[in-house]
Design an enzyme around this catalytic site. Sequence first.
Site, PDB file in Angstrom:
ATOM      1  N   GLY A 180       0.738  -1.258   0.000  1.00  0.00           N
ATOM      2  CA  GLY A 180       0.000   0.000   0.000  1.00  0.00           C
ATOM      3  C   GLY A 180       0.765   1.304   0.000  1.00  0.00           C
ATOM      4  O   GLY A 180       0.136   2.349  -0.113  1.00  0.00           O
ATOM      5  N   GLY A 189       2.841   2.539  -2.268  1.00  0.00           N
ATOM      6  CA  GLY A 189       3.274   2.983  -3.598  1.00  0.00           C
ATOM      7  C   GLY A 189       2.614   4.270  -4.072  1.00  0.00           C
ATOM      8  O   GLY A 189       1.476   4.573  -3.710  1.00  0.00           O
ATOM      9  N   CYS A 244      -0.497   3.530  -6.023  1.00  0.00           N
ATOM     10  CA  CYS A 244      -1.235   2.419  -5.428  1.00  0.00           C
ATOM     11  C   CYS A 244      -2.466   2.953  -4.712  1.00  0.00           C
ATOM     12  O   CYS A 244      -2.395   3.982  -4.049  1.00  0.00           O
ATOM     13  CB  CYS A 244      -0.287   1.740  -4.451  1.00  0.00           C
ATOM     14  SG  CYS A 244      -1.108   0.700  -3.284  1.00  0.00           S
TER      15      CYS A 244
HETATM   16  P1  5GP Z   1       6.656   3.806  -5.591  1.00  0.00           P
HETATM   17  O1  5GP Z   1       8.145   3.749  -5.596  1.00  0.00           O
HETATM   18  O2  5GP Z   1       6.101   4.357  -6.865  1.00  0.00           O
HETATM   19  O3  5GP Z   1       6.122   4.539  -4.381  1.00  0.00           O
HETATM   20  O4  5GP Z   1       6.136   2.304  -5.425  1.00  0.00           O
HETATM   21  C1  5GP Z   1       6.417   1.318  -6.379  1.00  0.00           C
HETATM   22  C2  5GP Z   1       5.717   0.042  -5.979  1.00  0.00           C
HETATM   23  O5  5GP Z   1       4.303   0.211  -5.951  1.00  0.00           O
HETATM   24  C3  5GP Z   1       5.900  -1.127  -6.927  1.00  0.00           C
HETATM   25  O6  5GP Z   1       7.151  -1.730  -6.840  1.00  0.00           O
HETATM   26  C4  5GP Z   1       4.754  -2.052  -6.505  1.00  0.00           C
HETATM   27  O7  5GP Z   1       5.070  -2.825  -5.375  1.00  0.00           O
HETATM   28  C5  5GP Z   1       3.675  -1.063  -6.107  1.00  0.00           C
HETATM   29  N1  5GP Z   1       2.657  -0.963  -7.153  1.00  0.00           N
HETATM   30  C6  5GP Z   1       2.832  -0.776  -8.474  1.00  0.00           C
HETATM   31  N2  5GP Z   1       1.654  -0.727  -9.118  1.00  0.00           N
HETATM   32  C7  5GP Z   1       0.702  -0.905  -8.191  1.00  0.00           C
HETATM   33  C8  5GP Z   1      -0.723  -0.977  -8.241  1.00  0.00           C
HETATM   34  O8  5GP Z   1      -1.370  -0.817  -9.280  1.00  0.00           O
HETATM   35  N3  5GP Z   1      -1.360  -1.234  -7.066  1.00  0.00           N
HETATM   36  C9  5GP Z   1      -0.681  -1.398  -5.896  1.00  0.00           C
HETATM   37  N4  5GP Z   1      -1.365  -1.688  -4.807  1.00  0.00           N
HETATM   38  N5  5GP Z   1       0.662  -1.303  -5.810  1.00  0.00           N
HETATM   39  C10 5GP Z   1       1.340  -1.064  -6.937  1.00  0.00           C
END
Ligand code: 5GP
Length: 346
Positions: free
Chosen positions: A181, A183, A186
């Site tokens: 959660g 991300g 996300c």
């Molecule tokens: P960020 O670095 O952008 O904060 O987080 C990246 C991570 O977000 C990814 O490696 C993956 O674990 C998560 N993530 C990517 N796409 C999605 C999505 O559509 N839904 C959710 N719940 N998590 C995502």
Amino acid sequence: MRIENEIKLGFKDVMFRPKRSTLRSRSEVSLNREFKFLHSTKIWQGVPIMAANMDTVGTFEMAKALANKGLFSAIHKHYTLTEWEDFLASISKNDLNHIAVSTGIGEQDSEKLAQILKLNPNLNFICIDVANGYSEYFAEFVKSTRQQYPDKVIIAGNVVTGEMVEELLLSGADIIKVGIGPGSVCTTRVKTGVGYPQLSAIIECADAAHGLGGHIISDGGCTTPGDIAKAFGAGADFVMLGGMLAGHNESGGELIEKHGKPYRKFYGMSSSTAMEKHVGGVAEYRASEGKTVEVPYRGPVENTLQDILGGLRSTCTYVGASRLKELTKRTTFIRVNEQENRFYNQ
Ligand code: 5GP
């Protein structure tokens, strides 16, 4: 029903307390690490920051740019076999140690994984990735993947609690991906109410993993170089980035122009954009748990990497860690109610 009363912390809830140091310059800090893994006999050396296996981040182009600086990429799972062949023909042997092949847990996924791994025996890393790593079937899949590939380094996730970290390590994973959660694209916490503040998740999962000789990746939630440093300070062995690497030349995502300025599309892998692109739409029984955004185009990723690595070196000098490995031992977090001064950001 039960309530745990201890407050769990995110990156925004803490800062590093500076410590007396003998380091004179951030140029004296080494960000390289060497890891021996729990099951695989492979050894890895490099800067333990990795691109997320999203089709807008974990691209072949990103993998080349990151490997060039010693960083790592989890390649997204939507490339075809032919695209893999072309890529493998264009990359040197050592760089292969800086990429993971991603897979889901379906039958077709594991067949495709086998075909890709067959293309080159120097592909050492497998990333088994599901949004919810708590299902019994997931642990079974990790087990059978380990039996099939005794030598490979297996990454498995995502989970956020110590007992599941232990179960996946005992099922055959070497590295556990931690984060539910946090991300940037996300929406799981909004759609389901499920999640775990990332800093506490790292602290608890690192403790569980290191106790067994395993490793963890902090996945998601980093918005600044300071957050990456906090993830390492909390005990993460690797830090995975999505949003911070989006919007570059090497990132995927459609290029668009708005009011004369260039942007790149960036979306979650369970967003409706991704599901329409890869599986022909959002299945009726599920909700999309990701969003689609437009990020200002940022040019080559090299400049961003310099900013990230420079920030991390600087954190190390503030707490007197001459190597990234020492950062967590030299970390004292203070709990805070403020971060940056936003006077000029308004
Ligand atoms: P960020 O670095 O952008 O904060 O987080 C990246 C991570 O977000 C990814 O490696 C993956 O674990 C998560 N993530 C990517 N796409 C999605 C999505 O559509 N839904 C959710 N719940 N998590 C995502």
